[in-house]
Design a protein around this motif. Structure first.
Motif, mmCIF file in Angstrom:
data_model
loop_
_atom_site.group_PDB
_atom_site.id
_atom_site.type_symbol
_atom_site.label_atom_id
_atom_site.label_comp_id
_atom_site.label_asym_id
_atom_site.label_seq_id
_atom_site.Cartn_x
_atom_site.Cartn_y
_atom_site.Cartn_z
ATOM 1 N N ASP A 191 -6.168 46.487 -68.812
ATOM 2 C CA ASP A 191 -6.833 46.559 -67.509
ATOM 3 C C ASP A 191 -7.622 45.283 -67.210
ATOM 4 O O ASP A 191 -7.665 44.822 -66.056
ATOM 5 C CB ASP A 191 -7.761 47.778 -67.465
ATOM 6 N N ALA A 192 -8.219 44.684 -68.244
ATOM 7 C CA ALA A 192 -8.934 43.436 -68.033
ATOM 8 C C ALA A 192 -7.976 42.316 -67.612
ATOM 9 O O ALA A 192 -8.311 41.493 -66.751
ATOM 10 C CB ALA A 192 -9.681 43.043 -69.318
ATOM 11 N N GLU A 212 -6.968 42.901 -63.969
ATOM 12 C CA GLU A 212 -8.080 42.530 -63.091
ATOM 13 C C GLU A 212 -8.216 41.019 -62.990
ATOM 14 O O GLU A 212 -8.464 40.464 -61.904
ATOM 15 C CB GLU A 212 -9.380 43.151 -63.604
ATOM 16 N N GLY A 246 -5.898 39.490 -60.560
ATOM 17 C CA GLY A 246 -5.994 39.999 -59.217
ATOM 18 C C GLY A 246 -5.125 41.174 -58.905
ATOM 19 O O GLY A 246 -4.896 41.505 -57.737
ATOM 20 N N ARG A 294 -4.597 45.253 -59.245
ATOM 21 C CA ARG A 294 -5.492 46.402 -59.363
ATOM 22 C C ARG A 294 -5.163 47.211 -60.608
ATOM 23 O O ARG A 294 -4.039 47.678 -60.776
ATOM 24 C CB ARG A 294 -5.366 47.300 -58.136
ATOM 25 N N PRO A 295 -6.113 47.389 -61.556
ATOM 26 C CA PRO A 295 -5.843 48.164 -62.768
ATOM 27 C C PRO A 295 -5.566 49.632 -62.447
ATOM 28 O O PRO A 295 -6.070 50.137 -61.455
ATOM 29 C CB PRO A 295 -7.123 48.010 -63.603
#
Length: 393
Positions: free
Chosen positions: A383-384, A387, A390, A392-393
C-alpha cells in the motif's frame, strides 16, 4: 565444473548417460531469468545463448468468465529470460565435464551405495531432484508451506505455435483462471530447435485436472486444444497448427512443495548434504526451480572453495545451506502466494499493474529475483508503494 576448474578431484554419479538423457522423456519445464543466467555465464556454461529464444516480457491474463480475458498485465524484463530443455542442457554439460577430464560413474545409487560414496569422499552432495533418494532428508515442517501438492501438472513441448501480434517482442503468456488453474506458454529451445512449452497447472478436482491417464503427446495436444478453445480461445488459435516436438515431449505429475532438512546422517554415521530441489521444492507456477538450483550450486561452490583444507562437517553443511536458504525463502514465499487466492493488497497491486506499465514491469522482476518481493508480499509495503506512485491503495 566450477570445482573442476579449481583442480578439485570430483566424481559425478549419474544414472543415465548424456545420450540417454538427450533421447529420453522431458525432464521439466524451466525458465532462467537474468540473475541465474549470469551465474551460468560467469562459469562459461551458457552454451546455447545464440540459439535459445530471448524472452523479454511476461503477460498474465485473468480469465473470468471462461473464454473472456477480463484483465491483462504485461511486464517487461530488464534482462531477457531463457529456457533450454534440460535434456539439452544436462547432456551437454555432462559431456563437457567428461571432455575436461571429469570422472563420471554411470549407475544408480541407493542409500547403501550413497554411504559407500560418502565414506570415500571428503564431501558428498545429493542432487537427486525429487527422486526417491531425496527421501533421506527429513521434511522441515516449520519451513514447508504445504503438506500436499497444490496443482497437478501436465507439460507438452510444441513446435509451430504462432506468435501473437501484441506485444511484438517474445514473451511468456500465462492465462489464469480463478479456482481452476494456470496455463503457461514458454518459448524455449529443445533437442530439435526452438519450441514452446505448454504447461497446465491444474487445481485438483477442477476442469484442468484431467491428465491422470498420461496421454501420448498427440492426445495431450488434442485435449489441450479443447481446453484452450473453452477457456482461452485466442491461445487455441495460436496453437491450432502446432505439433509435439518429439515422441517424448510430455511430462505429468504433481509437485509437493516442501523444504527438507539439508543434512542427512546415514546408517554408519556419515553425513551428506542435499542440494537444489532435493531439499527446497516449489511448484513451477512461478518458474523458480532452475533459478534456485543455479543459486544453490553457486553458493555451495563458493563455500567449498572458501573452506580450504578444513573438514566439511555437519556444522559447515548447515551453515552453507542457510546461506542458500537466505535466497530460497523468498522464492518459496513468492510461489506460495501465487498458488493461493490473492489477498487484497496483492490484488490491488496487480489491478494497478494492468493500467500502469511501471508496476507491471516491477512485478515481472519479482520472477527474476524474488528476494526483492517484499513490496508485493507485505500489505503495508504494497500500500505504501501504491501511494508513493499516486495509485490509490
Amino acid at each position: 565444473m566450477g570445482l573442476q576448474a579449481h583442480a578439485y578431484d570430483v566424481t559425478l554419479v549419474s544414472a543415465r548417460t548424456a545420450g540417454e538423457i538427450r533421447d529420453g522423456h522431458v525432464l521439466s519445464t524451466q525458465a532462467m531469468f537474468g540473475p541465474a543466467q549470469t551465474i551460468e555465464r560467469e562459469a562459461g556454461l551458457n552454451l546455447w545463448d545464440a540459439q535459445v529464444p530471448a524472452v523479454r516480457a511476461m503477460r498474465a491474463t485473468l480469465i473470468d468468465p471462461p473464454g473472456t480475458a477480463s484483465v491483462a498485465i504485461t511486464g517487461r524484463l530488464r534482462h531477457p529470460q531463457r529456457s533450454v530443455d534440460q535434456r539439452v542442457k544436462l547432456s551437454g554439460w555432462l559431456e563437457l565435464f567428461e571432455q575436461r577430464g571429469g570422472r563420471v560413474e554411470y549407475r544408480s545409487v541407493d542409500r547403501a551405495g550413497l554411504g559407500g560414496l560418502a565414506r570415500r569422499h571428503e564431501l558428498t552432495i545429493v542432487a537427486a531432484g525429487r527422486a526417491e533418494l531425496s527421501g533421506i532428508f527429513p521434511r522441515d515442517p516449520a519451513r514447508s508451506p504445504f503438506d500436499r501438492p497444490q496443482r497437478t501438472l501436465a507439460c507438452l513441448y510444441l513446435r509451430g505455435v504462432a506468435s501473437p501480434p501484441d506485444p511484438a517482442e517474445t514473451h511468456v503468456r500465462i492465462p489464469m483462471v480463478p479456482g481452476v488453474g494456470e496455463v503457461l506458454l514458454q518459448p524455449a529451445l529443445t533437442t530439435s530447435g526452438p519450441c514452446t512449452i505448454l504447461l497446465w497447472e491444474a487445481v485438483p478436482g477442477g476442469p484442468f485436472d484431467c491428465w491422470q491417464d498420461r496421454p501420448s503427446p498427440h492426445d495431450n495436444l488434442e485435449r489441450s486444444l479443447a481446453l484452450l478453445r473453452e477457456f482461452a480461445p485466442w491461445e487455441h488459435d495460436l496453437c491450432e497448427k502446432a505439433e509435439p516436438t518429439d515422441a517424448n515431449a510430455t511430462l505429468y505429475g504433481a509437485v509437493d512443495p516442501v523444504v527438507r532438512r539439508p543434512v542427512a546422517r546415514l546408517d554408519d554415521g556419515v553425513s551428506v548434504l542435499g542440494m537444489g530441489d532435493t531439499v527446497v521444492v516449489n511448484d513451477p507456477v512461478t518458474g523458480q526451480g532452475a533459478n534456485s538450483a543455479a543459486r544453490c550450486a553457486d553458493v555451495y561452490r563458493r563455500a567449498i572453495l572458501a573452506r580450504g583444507e578444513r573438514p566439511f562437517d555437519d556444522s559447515w553443511m548447515h551453515e552453507t545451506f542457510e546461506e542458500f536458504w537466505a535466497y530460497a525463502r523468498h522464492a518459496t514465499a513468492f510461489t506460495t502466494a501465487m498458488l493461493g487466492p490473492l489477498p487484497p493488497h496483492m490484488a490491488r497491486v496487480l489491478g494497478t499493474a494492468a493500467v500502469r506499465e511501471e508496476v507491471a514491469d516491477r512485478f515481472a522482476e519479482v520472477y527474476a529475483d524474488p528476494s526483492g518481493a517484499r513490496w508485493f508480499l507485505d500489505p503495508a509495503e504494497a500500500d505504501a508503494y501504491l501511494e508513493a506512485i499516486g495509485a490509490r491503495p
